[in-house]
Motif scaffolding. Structure first.
Motif, mmCIF file in Angstrom:
data_model
loop_
_atom_site.group_PDB
_atom_site.id
_atom_site.type_symbol
_atom_site.label_atom_id
_atom_site.label_comp_id
_atom_site.label_asym_id
_atom_site.label_seq_id
_atom_site.Cartn_x
_atom_site.Cartn_y
_atom_site.Cartn_z
ATOM 1 N N PHE A 13 -25.768 6.902 -32.632
ATOM 2 C CA PHE A 13 -26.838 6.733 -31.652
ATOM 3 C C PHE A 13 -26.274 6.636 -30.235
ATOM 4 N N ASN A 14 -25.249 5.822 -30.024
ATOM 5 C CA ASN A 14 -24.664 5.659 -28.688
ATOM 6 C C ASN A 14 -24.038 6.957 -28.195
ATOM 7 N N PHE A 15 -23.391 7.691 -29.103
ATOM 8 C CA PHE A 15 -22.762 8.956 -28.724
ATOM 9 C C PHE A 15 -23.816 9.964 -28.274
ATOM 10 N N CYS A 16 -24.882 10.117 -29.050
ATOM 11 C CA CYS A 16 -25.901 11.121 -28.736
ATOM 12 C C CYS A 16 -26.704 10.739 -27.495
ATOM 13 N N VAL A 17 -27.092 9.485 -27.389
ATOM 14 C CA VAL A 17 -27.895 9.056 -26.243
ATOM 15 C C VAL A 17 -27.107 9.178 -24.945
ATOM 16 N N SER A 18 -25.825 8.825 -24.986
ATOM 17 C CA SER A 18 -25.006 8.936 -23.775
ATOM 18 C C SER A 18 -24.899 10.383 -23.317
ATOM 19 N N HIS A 19 -24.752 11.340 -24.251
ATOM 20 C CA HIS A 19 -24.694 12.754 -23.893
ATOM 21 C C HIS A 19 -26.026 13.224 -23.301
ATOM 22 N N ILE A 20 -27.143 12.803 -23.902
ATOM 23 C CA ILE A 20 -28.447 13.236 -23.420
ATOM 24 C C ILE A 20 -28.730 12.646 -22.040
ATOM 25 N N GLU A 21 -28.445 11.369 -21.851
ATOM 26 C CA GLU A 21 -28.701 10.733 -20.560
ATOM 27 C C GLU A 21 -27.814 11.300 -19.459
ATOM 28 N N HIS A 22 -26.568 11.605 -19.796
ATOM 29 C CA HIS A 22 -25.686 12.203 -18.801
ATOM 30 C C HIS A 22 -26.194 13.576 -18.386
ATOM 31 N N SER A 23 -26.671 14.371 -19.338
ATOM 32 C CA SER A 23 -27.223 15.687 -19.019
ATOM 33 C C SER A 23 -28.511 15.553 -18.211
ATOM 34 N N THR A 24 -29.336 14.560 -18.548
ATOM 35 C CA THR A 24 -30.568 14.327 -17.794
ATOM 36 C C THR A 24 -30.268 13.965 -16.350
ATOM 37 N N GLU A 25 -29.262 13.143 -16.159
ATOM 38 C CA GLU A 25 -28.873 12.752 -14.805
ATOM 39 C C GLU A 25 -28.387 13.942 -13.993
ATOM 40 N N ASP A 26 -27.597 14.810 -14.612
ATOM 41 C CA ASP A 26 -27.115 16.003 -13.911
ATOM 42 C C ASP A 26 -28.271 16.925 -13.525
ATOM 43 N N LEU A 27 -29.194 17.129 -14.456
ATOM 44 C CA LEU A 27 -30.330 18.015 -14.174
ATOM 45 C C LEU A 27 -31.238 17.421 -13.103
ATOM 46 N N THR A 28 -31.450 16.114 -13.151
ATOM 47 C CA THR A 28 -32.298 15.465 -12.156
ATOM 48 C C THR A 28 -31.693 15.554 -10.769
ATOM 49 N N ASN A 29 -30.401 15.325 -10.668
ATOM 50 C CA ASN A 29 -29.724 15.424 -9.372
ATOM 51 C C ASN A 29 -29.768 16.845 -8.842
ATOM 52 N N PHE A 30 -29.688 17.818 -9.731
ATOM 53 C CA PHE A 30 -29.737 19.217 -9.296
ATOM 54 C C PHE A 30 -31.115 19.578 -8.757
ATOM 55 N N VAL A 31 -32.165 19.070 -9.393
ATOM 56 C CA VAL A 31 -33.526 19.368 -8.948
ATOM 57 C C VAL A 31 -33.822 18.683 -7.623
ATOM 58 N N LYS A 32 -33.370 17.442 -7.455
ATOM 59 C CA LYS A 32 -33.665 16.681 -6.245
ATOM 60 C C LYS A 32 -32.812 17.103 -5.061
ATOM 61 N N ARG A 33 -31.726 17.836 -5.322
ATOM 62 C CA ARG A 33 -30.831 18.203 -4.226
ATOM 63 C C ARG A 33 -31.517 19.212 -3.306
ATOM 64 N N LEU A 34 -31.578 18.909 -2.046
ATOM 65 C CA LEU A 34 -32.226 19.776 -1.065
ATOM 66 C C LEU A 34 -31.182 20.492 -0.232
ATOM 67 N N PRO A 35 -31.469 21.712 0.237
ATOM 68 C CA PRO A 35 -30.513 22.410 1.100
ATOM 69 C C PRO A 35 -30.367 21.683 2.421
ATOM 70 N N PRO A 36 -29.195 21.714 3.041
ATOM 71 C CA PRO A 36 -29.007 21.025 4.315
ATOM 72 C C PRO A 36 -29.886 21.610 5.407
ATOM 73 N N ILE A 37 -30.394 20.724 6.273
ATOM 74 C CA ILE A 37 -31.261 21.151 7.377
ATOM 75 C C ILE A 37 -30.388 21.654 8.511
ATOM 76 N N THR A 38 -30.593 22.904 8.866
ATOM 77 C CA THR A 38 -29.810 23.490 9.946
ATOM 78 C C THR A 38 -30.570 23.344 11.263
ATOM 79 N N VAL A 39 -29.863 23.017 12.301
ATOM 80 C CA VAL A 39 -30.465 22.805 13.609
ATOM 81 C C VAL A 39 -29.791 23.724 14.611
ATOM 82 N N ASN A 40 -30.576 24.409 15.410
ATOM 83 C CA ASN A 40 -30.042 25.269 16.457
ATOM 84 C C ASN A 40 -29.610 24.401 17.632
ATOM 85 N N ARG A 41 -28.298 24.325 17.858
ATOM 86 C CA ARG A 41 -27.770 23.451 18.911
ATOM 87 C C ARG A 41 -28.154 23.947 20.304
ATOM 88 N N ARG A 42 -28.468 25.236 20.442
ATOM 89 C CA ARG A 42 -28.809 25.762 21.765
ATOM 90 C C ARG A 42 -30.204 25.334 22.190
#
Length: 471
Positions: free
Chosen positions: A285-314
């Protein structure tokens, strides 16, 4: 029974099977001259050399089954892995193996071509190794496992076609330096065709040996759930093994056991003699749950990651930019202008391509392992309704359902952020996780309010139950 020498035994089988394939292939190539072949002393002395070459190439191939993939922060760090001592050493070993295998080609009888052809084959061996380390090659297990002979013969035509196509590119790049060495000899059509056929033969042997190693390494083995002797691997010990292929074999065997092996499921649901603790279930149980939760965390971080906001310095001044960010700085800091070199590098596409950060992508075996973990927990949860005498799974039922439901949610959002290369893998992953969710919803729908889900998880679980009832 799996003993502690499981990896060594499979290596031994891979060497013998690969040596047999090499001998048979060389004989088939030599059919035109086989009647004139004489069993002299030189022929017998060459057998240990070929066996040694097969052993070396098998050991190089096995590196991908032992070591876990390393994440490189950028393309520059990934590119310079080719100058590591280990990489260069393995490339030289592959070149030596290719030179040895080229001597098995009976068509290589022209003394004028012999040295250049062998040199070209040796270069092809090195290129083949470098291509393999820069190409993503995940470990996947065959869906239906039959005899090794049947599975190998089903792939022979694909290996032949692949070697013929790939050899065209190899021949083009290898021919150029050979032409610089001896233009008069290399300008002949006979030499070009001979070089192409020899490289095709080498690539066929390399690809065939790799497939033989794959068949031996992914052959299913039944691990005992627990063992009282130190000489044998138990399934719980194999799950914690440092050797990647042994851990995957144990997980694959556990996945198969939860489907159609009642006696082994009984061992998982049983209590240990010391303290009446469900040790087997807790470890799994601990082995399987840890793998699933780690994968869930990676997928969640990937979805929430936003592209950097670029600003025109001029357009926006430094003071205005800082004011927008809600910060205040001194006039001295406001007057500091960005370095011209920094501005140039920020706008350089080449610089960002080489030194820009690379996302850590999951390999095929990592996706496969998470799918197996989902099926293992789902199958054991469903089987526990009739087979769990002590109710040990009932205590973790809420965690099982919540972990799979939590994995399903970010996975549904992956396609919009995924490129075409990984769409099939994501769809495969999504299909199996959804299957596990439906399996749990069908069997535990009447216990939805009592298994310990939070409001969000309970809402998603009831939506899944409602969708099943509407079908």
């Amino acid at each position: 029974m799996a003993n502690s020498n499981i990896f060594a035994i499979r290596t031994y089988k891979s060497v013998l099977n690969s040596f047999f394939v090499t001998c048979v292939s060389s004989c088939l190539v030599s059919l035109s001259t086989l009647l004139n072949f004489s069993l002299n002393l030189h022929s017998f002395l060459f057998i240990p050399v070929v066996l040694a070459a097969v052993f070396v190439f098998v050991k190089v191939t096995l590196r991908s089954y032992v070591r876990y993939n390393v994440h490189y922060p950028n393309r520059f760090r990934k590119a310079i892995r080719g100058i590591y001592i280990q990489t260069i050493s393995c490339a030289l070993l592959c070149s030596a193996c290719a030179w040895c295998f080229s001597c098995l080609n009976s068509l290589n009888t022209n003394k004028n071509h012999w040295s250049l052809i062998n040199a070209g084959c040796a270069v092809a061996g090195g290129i083949f190794h470098y291509e393999s380390i820069y190409t993503d090659q995940g470990i996947y297990f065959p869906i239906i496992q039959t005899t090794k002979y049947t599975m190998f013969m089903s792939k022979v035509s694909d290996i032949v076609i692949k070697s013929l196509k790939k050899s065209l590119i190899y021949t083009f790049f290898i021919y150029i330096p050979l032409y610089g060495v001896n233009p008069s000899l290399c300008s002949k059509v006979n030499f070009i065709l001979h070089l192409w056929f020899s490289i095709s033969f080498i690539l066929y042997l390399f690809l065939s040996i790799e497939h033989v190693v794959y068949l031996n390494m992914t052959e299913r083995i039944k691990f005992p759930i627990v063992t009282l002797t130190q000489e044998n691997y138990s399934l719980l010990d194999a799950l914690n093994s440092n050797i990647k292929i042994i851990k995957l074999l144990a997980l694959y065997d556990l996945y198969q056991a939860t489907i159609n092996d009642i006696s082994r499921r009984k061992d998982i649901f049983s209590l240990s003699f010391a303290g009446n603790v469900p040790q087997s279930w807790k470890t799994i149980f601990n082995f399987c749950v840890s793998h699933i939760e780690h994968s869930t965390e990676d997928l969640t971080n990937f979805v929430k990651r936003l592209p950097p906001i670029t600003v025109n310095r001029r357009i926006i001044t430094n003071a205005r930019l800082i004011q927008l960010n809600g910060c205040t700085k001194s006039n001295e800091e406001l007057n500091n202008k960005p370095n011209k070199l920094t501005l140039f590098l920020e706008k350089s596409i080449i610089y960002n391509y080489i030194f820009g950060p690379l996302e850590k992508e999951k390999t095929i075996e990592e996706f496969e392992a998470v799918v197996w973990c989902c099926y293992i927990l789902s199958n054991l949860a469903v089987a526990s309704l009739k087979e769990d005498e002590y109710g040990i799974v009932r205590e973790h039922l809420g965690q099982i359902v919540s972990s799979i439901i939590n994995l399903k949610s970010p996975l549904e959002m992956q396609r919009r952020d995924c490129d075409d290369k990984n769409i099939k893998i994501i769809e495969y992953f999504k299909m199996h996780v959804k299957t596990c969710s439906i399996m749990l919803a069908m069997n535990f729908s009447k216990y939805a309010n009592d298994i310990g889900l939070d409001d969000n998880q309970l809402c998603n679980f009831k939506k899944l139950i409602a969708s099943i009832n509407d079908c």
